[in-house]
Design a protein around this motif. Structure first.
Motif, short mmCIF file in Angstrom:
data_model
loop_
_atom_site.label_atom_id
_atom_site.label_comp_id
_atom_site.label_asym_id
_atom_site.label_seq_id
_atom_site.Cartn_x
_atom_site.Cartn_y
_atom_site.Cartn_z
N ILE A 89 0.64 -1.31 -0.08
CA ILE A 89 -0.57 0.05 -0.10
C ILE A 89 0.61 1.16 0.42
O ILE A 89 0.47 2.19 -0.91
CB ILE A 89 -1.33 -0.19 1.18
CG1 ILE A 89 -1.69 -0.70 1.32
CG2 ILE A 89 -1.69 1.11 1.38
CD1 ILE A 89 -2.58 -0.66 -0.16
N ARG A 92 2.98 1.40 -2.61
CA ARG A 92 1.74 1.82 -4.67
C ARG A 92 1.51 0.60 -5.65
O ARG A 92 1.03 0.75 -6.51
CB ARG A 92 1.89 3.10 -5.91
CG ARG A 92 2.41 4.52 -4.64
CD ARG A 92 1.34 5.11 -3.73
NE ARG A 92 1.33 6.49 -3.36
CZ ARG A 92 0.82 6.94 -2.25
NH1 ARG A 92 0.21 6.16 -1.36
NH2 ARG A 92 1.63 8.18 -1.59
N ASP A 95 -3.77 -1.59 -4.79
CA ASP A 95 -4.42 -0.99 -5.33
C ASP A 95 -5.90 -0.45 -4.21
O ASP A 95 -5.86 0.29 -3.83
CB ASP A 95 -5.89 -1.16 -6.25
CG ASP A 95 -4.86 -0.73 -7.67
OD1 ASP A 95 -3.96 0.04 -7.75
OD2 ASP A 95 -4.84 -2.00 -8.36
N PHE A 96 -5.57 -1.42 -3.99
CA PHE A 96 -6.56 -1.26 -1.72
C PHE A 96 -6.21 -2.30 -1.08
O PHE A 96 -5.85 -3.67 -1.17
CB PHE A 96 -8.01 -1.52 -2.56
CG PHE A 96 -8.97 -3.19 -2.83
CD1 PHE A 96 -9.00 -3.87 -2.04
CD2 PHE A 96 -8.87 -2.89 -4.46
CE1 PHE A 96 -9.71 -4.92 -2.82
CE2 PHE A 96 -9.64 -4.01 -4.39
CZ PHE A 96 -9.29 -4.88 -3.46
N THR A 113 -4.04 6.71 4.21
CA THR A 113 -5.23 6.25 3.18
C THR A 113 -5.97 6.68 3.43
O THR A 113 -6.74 7.78 4.19
CB THR A 113 -4.60 4.50 3.65
OG1 THR A 113 -5.81 4.68 5.21
CG2 THR A 113 -3.42 4.13 3.93
N MET A 216 -7.45 2.56 0.51
CA MET A 216 -7.06 2.89 -0.69
C MET A 216 -5.66 3.84 -0.32
O MET A 216 -5.66 4.89 0.32
CB MET A 216 -7.29 3.30 -1.93
CG MET A 216 -8.65 2.37 -2.32
SD MET A 216 -9.26 2.71 -1.58
CE MET A 216 -11.46 1.74 -2.44
N PRO A 217 -4.86 4.03 -1.64
CA PRO A 217 -3.26 4.32 -1.37
C PRO A 217 -4.13 6.58 -1.39
O PRO A 217 -4.76 6.42 -2.48
CB PRO A 217 -2.58 4.19 -2.20
CG PRO A 217 -2.42 2.97 -2.52
CD PRO A 217 -4.39 2.55 -2.52
N GLY A 222 -5.01 5.91 -6.47
CA GLY A 222 -5.60 5.43 -5.20
C GLY A 222 -7.30 6.34 -5.47
O GLY A 222 -8.54 4.99 -5.30
N ASN A 226 -10.80 4.33 -6.16
CA ASN A 226 -12.00 4.66 -4.88
C ASN A 226 -13.35 5.02 -5.59
O ASN A 226 -14.64 4.84 -5.07
CB ASN A 226 -11.97 5.84 -3.39
CG ASN A 226 -12.07 5.76 -2.40
OD1 ASN A 226 -13.62 5.56 -2.10
ND2 ASN A 226 -11.72 6.81 -1.75
#
Length: 258
Positions: A89, A92, A95-96, A113, A216-217, A222, A226
């Motif tokens: 995370i 990167r 993704d989640f 995050t 997410m990042p 991110g 999202n």
């Protein structure tokens, strides 16, 4: 078998918040060339009974339902150790992350995050205490009483002092032996430990329900993930299929005693 516990990602979030900045400040640049790559990869911790494999199980079925409402790409997950999830995370590469719970809206401002805009459902948290020294929700809202209790829970701001659960099995054993006053944890995982270990000195009491979330990042990627995941989650919820699938992962409070 990886010995990790449900909502270990609550521990993970407490861990990564010491090393990274929150979303509302300058996040490092993405290292994903295509921010809008439609294929989305998640990372998760091992959850007994509900997420033991990346290709089958109740949580995987839930993700398949969400993917049904995201025909533009494929959502996949891998099960990894907590430190690897942190790394993926933070750097990167994922993704989640999943799963975690959202305690309140102010929690996100202190994290590196972002939570998904849509919740998967609700997860029930229970106060576990010793039968000879029962602790209920009302006790935890009494500042004088709660300040004198030795409580273990996920490392988030509960509004009263706690120690972080590092190993749920050990925490439940200590509680059963009378070495802790209370453990606050997600119902399914703590109940699993009670039954697995045949712990007979523990009392259960409902504490609260919290949104069950992906996170997410803080990055352009991110933000994209999202947006598309939240849209798919919302569509699955409106269809009624999300609730049916989530009920197989987390249930409302079940009133029973060991």
């Amino acid at each position: 078998m990886i010995k990790l516990h449900i909502y270990a990602l609550s521990v993970l979030i407490g861990f990564i918040s010491r090393f990274a900045l929150a979303c509302d400040v300058n996040a490092p640049p993405d290292n994903i060339p295509l921010n809008t790559d439609p294929n989305i990869r998640g990372v998760a911790v091992y959850l007994p009974l509900i997420l033991e494999r990346s290709d089958q199980g109740p949580f995987v079925d839930l993700i398949k339902i969400i993917n049904k409402y995201y025909p533009e790409g494929k959502i996949s997950i891998t099960i990894e150790p907590v430190k690897r999830i942190y790394s993926d995370i933070n750097n990167r590469r994922a993704d989640f992350g999943m799963p975690t719970m959202k305690l309140n809206d102010s929690q996100e401002a202190n994290l590196p995050t972002q939570f998904a805009h849509e919740a998967l459902g609700k997860v029930t948290f229970v106060v576990y205490s010793h039968k000879k020294n029962i602790v209920n929700k009302s006790d935890l809202s009494n500042p004088q009483k709660v300040s004198n209790l030795n409580i273990e829970a996920p490392p988030v701001d509960w509004g009263f002092p706690i120690h972080a659960v590092i190993d749920l099995e050990q925490s439940m054993k200590k509680l059963n032996a009378g070495h802790l006053d209370a453990v606050i944890w997600a119902q399914e995982e703590a109940d699993y430990e009670i039954n697995k270990l045949h712990l007979n000195n523990i009392h259960r009491a409902f504490y609260n329900e919290y949104p069950d979330m992906f996170f997410m990042p803080c990055s352009k990627r991110g933000d994209f993930v999202n947006q598309v995941l939240s849209k798919a989650i919302k569509a699955a919820a409106l269809s009624g299929e999300l609730q049916i699938a989530h009920d197989k992962v987390h249930q409302p409070y079940i009133d029973w005693q060991p």
